[in-house]
Design a protein around this motif. Structure first.
Motif, short mmCIF file in Angstrom:
data_model
loop_
_atom_site.label_atom_id
_atom_site.label_comp_id
_atom_site.label_asym_id
_atom_site.label_seq_id
_atom_site.Cartn_x
_atom_site.Cartn_y
_atom_site.Cartn_z
N THR A 73 -7.97 42.92 -27.18
CA THR A 73 -5.96 42.33 -26.94
C THR A 73 -5.97 41.56 -28.52
OG1 THR A 73 -6.28 42.19 -24.41
CG2 THR A 73 -4.71 40.98 -26.15
N GLN A 154 -0.53 43.87 -27.61
CA GLN A 154 -1.24 44.93 -26.64
C GLN A 154 -2.34 44.60 -26.61
OE1 GLN A 154 -0.09 47.67 -29.21
NE2 GLN A 154 1.43 48.76 -28.04
N THR A 155 -3.65 45.64 -25.92
CA THR A 155 -4.38 45.50 -25.10
C THR A 155 -5.05 47.29 -25.00
OG1 THR A 155 -4.87 43.92 -23.44
CG2 THR A 155 -6.86 45.26 -23.31
#
Length: 164
Positions: A73, A154-155
């Motif tokens: 992440t 975002q991951t």
């Protein structure tokens, strides 16, 4: 008071920083060489009597089993990339980590806290690769796991996983 012959598996998820203002035998629970686990009351009552408070325990590291691959992440802002690494199997923790952007060489990262690692580089707009050594000694490279169009928050999930 301990409950003889009992055991429990603890998944350690954070890093407890030492408090150098307190001695290790009087409240500095995170100070070296003391090892400790903070446990919920239901978990605690599997191995000890609730009123016992702090008790000495024997422990050993066991292999972590995880479904799926390692996840990254990406957090931070501009020149500060903070990467949370989760779903780590094998030894379950990271000894060292580096990042490589499309236009950079490998950049060593520093542990920020827990499973968060950071670097002070401008990597926005570049695909990212990560090289990680687990505390078990296994070295894996996650090549181009983060695409160049990534955004903070975002991951990204991989298919690779640690064995030890």
């Amino acid at each position: 008071m301990c409950k003889p012959g009992t055991s429990i598996t603890v998944s350690a998820t954070n890093f407890c920083p030492p408090n150098w203002d307190l001695p290790s035998d009087n409240g500095g629970w995170c100070n070296p060489p003391r090892h400790h686990f903070d446990m919920s009351q239901p978990a605690w009552e599997n191995i000890g009597i609730y009123r016992a408070g702090i008790i000495p325990v024997f422990y050993q590291q066991v292999k972590c089993w995880r479904q799926g691959g390692v996840r990254f992440t990406i957090n931070g802002f501009n020149y500060f990339e903070l990467v949370l690494v989760t779903n780590i199997a094998g030894s379950g923790s990271i000894r060292s980590m580096s990042v490589k952007g499309t236009n950079t060489a490998w950049i060593p990262m520093s542990r920020n806290w827990g499973a968060n690692w950071h670097c002070l580089s401008e990597l926005v707009g570049q695909a990212l690769s990560f090289a990680i050594t687990s505390t078990g000694g296994q070295y894996l490279v996650f090549q181009d796991v983060v695409p160049a169009w990534w955004q903070f928050g975002q991951t990204f999930t991989t298919w690779r996983q640690f064995d030890y």
